[in-house]
Design a protein around this motif. Structure first.
Motif, PDB file in Angstrom:
ATOM      1  N   GLN A 135      38.936  38.540  45.889  1.00 26.13           N
ATOM      2  CA  GLN A 135      38.569  38.600  44.461  1.00 26.13           C
ATOM      3  C   GLN A 135      39.829  38.608  43.605  1.00 26.13           C
ATOM      4  O   GLN A 135      39.946  39.380  42.655  1.00 26.13           O
ATOM      5  N   VAL A 136      40.778  37.777  43.962  1.00 25.19           N
ATOM      6  CA  VAL A 136      42.046  37.743  43.224  1.00 25.19           C
ATOM      7  C   VAL A 136      42.091  36.463  42.378  1.00 25.19           C
ATOM      8  O   VAL A 136      41.780  35.380  42.868  1.00 25.19           O
ATOM      9  N   TYR A 137      42.463  36.643  41.116  1.00 21.82           N
ATOM     10  CA  TYR A 137      42.377  35.526  40.169  1.00 21.82           C
ATOM     11  C   TYR A 137      43.733  34.910  39.838  1.00 21.82           C
ATOM     12  O   TYR A 137      44.760  35.597  39.790  1.00 21.82           O
ATOM     13  N   ASP A 138      43.665  33.632  39.572  1.00 17.64           N
ATOM     14  CA  ASP A 138      44.796  32.854  39.050  1.00 17.64           C
ATOM     15  C   ASP A 138      45.047  33.296  37.599  1.00 17.64           C
ATOM     16  O   ASP A 138      44.185  33.162  36.748  1.00 17.64           O
TER      17      ASP A 138
ATOM     18  N   ILE B 139      49.473  39.117  39.487  1.00 14.17           N
ATOM     19  CA  ILE B 139      50.431  40.117  39.043  1.00 14.17           C
ATOM     20  C   ILE B 139      50.409  41.364  39.949  1.00 14.17           C
ATOM     21  O   ILE B 139      51.350  42.157  39.974  1.00 14.17           O
ATOM     22  N   ASP B 140      49.321  41.499  40.704  1.00 15.08           N
ATOM     23  CA  ASP B 140      49.155  42.656  41.598  1.00 15.08           C
ATOM     24  C   ASP B 140      49.726  42.422  43.002  1.00 15.08           C
ATOM     25  O   ASP B 140      49.736  43.330  43.835  1.00 15.08           O
ATOM     26  N   ILE B 141      50.176  41.212  43.269  1.00 12.25           N
ATOM     27  CA  ILE B 141      50.648  40.912  44.625  1.00 12.25           C
ATOM     28  C   ILE B 141      51.906  41.722  44.953  1.00 12.25           C
ATOM     29  O   ILE B 141      52.024  42.317  46.031  1.00 12.25           O
TER      30      ILE B 141
ATOM     31  N   HIS C 244      49.173  46.248  39.760  1.00 13.25           N
ATOM     32  CA  HIS C 244      48.666  47.448  40.450  1.00 13.25           C
ATOM     33  C   HIS C 244      48.520  47.146  41.932  1.00 13.25           C
ATOM     34  O   HIS C 244      48.175  46.022  42.317  1.00 13.25           O
ATOM     35  N   ASN C 245      48.760  48.174  42.719  1.00 14.81           N
ATOM     36  CA  ASN C 245      48.557  48.054  44.155  1.00 14.81           C
ATOM     37  C   ASN C 245      47.071  47.797  44.440  1.00 14.81           C
ATOM     38  O   ASN C 245      46.215  48.601  44.081  1.00 14.81           O
ATOM     39  N   LEU C 246      46.768  46.684  45.076  1.00 15.32           N
ATOM     40  CA  LEU C 246      45.359  46.323  45.302  1.00 15.32           C
ATOM     41  C   LEU C 246      44.640  47.269  46.258  1.00 15.32           C
ATOM     42  O   LEU C 246      43.413  47.299  46.303  1.00 15.32           O
ATOM     43  N   PHE C 247      45.379  48.050  47.027  1.00 21.77           N
ATOM     44  CA  PHE C 247      44.723  49.003  47.931  1.00 21.77           C
ATOM     45  C   PHE C 247      44.177  50.208  47.166  1.00 21.77           C
ATOM     46  O   PHE C 247      43.345  50.941  47.690  1.00 21.77           O
TER      47      PHE C 247
END
Ligand code: GP9
Ligand code: MN
Length: 402
Positions: free
Chosen positions: A70-73, A307-309, A329-332
């Motif tokens: 669910q990660v967006y461009d 930006i969260d990577i 932000h940390n995705l975890f």
């Protein structure tokens, strides 16, 4: 703006959560291989065309990886360079033009610099195109890369090129040879190229038949994505054979859409879905795959953006992500209520989409009462404004000791 005002505006940045999960530091000290997948959208993962998988290698890889689906461009006009900029700085791209071209003389606190400071990493970047494209020759120095392997380092011939240049299979084969001499630990970034509009391929490189939708662009896209997938498999095999696989953390991420909204009808047809804001927004998702050999796989459906990577990777490397003058932000641990922000001011929350001043339900794509989106609007504006201020005012020079 005075120096004191500049510092104050950076210090006003929202404090990021400092939460440590048990994954913190699990990849500490490993070499890093980051692969920017040209024009790769998330819908290709698991997708079949004429009964055949478009990405057989990635489909297997996600089984043994953290797969964020669910990660967006979040790129704007700077396309690939915006994706690179976000992964390296965790700042937003500019609304127009590319930061790589417009602000290469700035001070940034980039991923290569952070990794060098914290864990003495060497940073190298690999791309088969001319080094001046997107002003990379200048910007990579600003970002702290020690070495840029570009077209002039590769053997590029008519036979091993298509479209923008060197094909991905020979690109990875030659890159793996360059990697053998790098000081360790290293952070390496690879930009693929073959899966680029208008998605051209020679017959010998077609591992799958074209799709049969009304849009030729969509039909051809399937074949160039399949070629990219094949090139990744050859790269992984070579790294395994040459003992460069086990001690590495791999980050694979799409850079931006390949099929623009103009060709959405063809994509709707391919995916057998309705044309609405929900499907349009879903097309903006790019795959993010973090593969750590030996680690069990998990599909993670937290929403986020490019930006969260960086903070997600830093977390795995055991490097603190707070106070990094960045917005990711940390995705975890990312708060599901925090919207994913796009450069034009639109955004996605876990339940709503805000686009062209209209609020939509995220699942249905139907317009809903504007009040559902209102609580986020001001915050979205502020975040983009502060990121712009940092870039346009070159504010990080006040925070970073050179
Ligand atoms: C060219 C490559 C493609 O070097 O980065 O650029 P894009 O058009 O995708 O930004
Ligand atoms: Mn690109």
């Amino acid at each position: 703006m005075t120096e004191a005002e500049a510092v104050a505006s950076i210090e006003s940045m929202p404090q990021k959560d400092a939460e440590r999960t048990d994954l913190f530091g699990m990849a500490e000290g490993r070499n890093i291989v980051l692969i920017s997948l040209e024009s790769t959208q998330d819908f290709v993962i698991g997708q079949k065309v004429n009964g055949e998988e478009v990405t057989p290698f990635l489909n297997e890889l996600v089984q043994d990886s953290f797969y964020f689906n669910q990660v967006y461009d979040q790129t704007a006009q700077g396309k690939t360079s915006d994706a690179e900029f976000m992964m390296d700085t965790s700042l937003y791209p500019l609304a127009s033009g590319s930061v790589f071209v417009r602000r290469p003389e700035n001070t940034f606190h980039s991923l290569p610099q952070l990794l060098k400071e914290e864990q003495d990493y060497y940073a190298a970047t690999f791309h088969g195109n001319v080094d001046t494209f997107w002003n990379r020759d200048v910007m990579y120095e600003t970002l702290g890369y020690d070495r840029y392997f570009s077209e002039e380092d590769y053997t590029v011939t008519e036979e091993n090129s298509v479209n923008y240049g060197l094909k991905d299979i020979p690109f990875f084969a030659q890159s793996a040879d360059f990697m053998e001499n790098l000081p360790e630990p290293y952070y390496t970034k690879f930009l693929t190229l073959t899966n680029h509009f208008p998605f051209l391929l020679e017959e010998e490189d077609a591992f799958i038949d074209e799709a049969n939708t009304q849009e030729d662009v969509v039909n051809r896209y399937v074949t160039t994505v399949r070629y990219l997938d094949e090139s990744l498999e050859t790269f992984f095999e070579q790294l395994k054979a040459e003992d460069m696989y086990e001690d590495t953390i791999f980050v694979l991420a799409g850079d931006h859409y390949g099929i623009s909204e103009k060709y959405d009808e063809g994509l709707n047809e391919l995916l057998g879905e309705e044309a609405n804001t929900a499907s349009q927004m879903a097309h903006k998702q790019i795959p993010l795959i973090i593969h750590i050999p030996g680690q069990e796989g998990e599909t993670i459906s937290t929403h986020g953006g490019q930006i969260d990577i960086r903070p997600t990777l830093l977390h795995l490397l055991g490097i603190k992500t707070e106070e990094q003058y960045s917005f990711g932000h940390n995705l975890f641990t990312r708060d599901s209520d925090h919207p994913v922000i796009f450069r034009d001011g639109s955004f996605v929350t876990d339940a709503f989409i805000y686009k062209n001043n209209v609020c939509y339900g995220k699942e249905t794509g139907a317009a809903v009462d504007a009040q559902h989106c209102e609580p986020y609007q001001e915050m979205v504006r502020e975040e983009l404004k502060l990121s712009d201020k940092i870039i346009v005012g070159d504010l990080l020079r006040y925070m970073i000791e050179e």
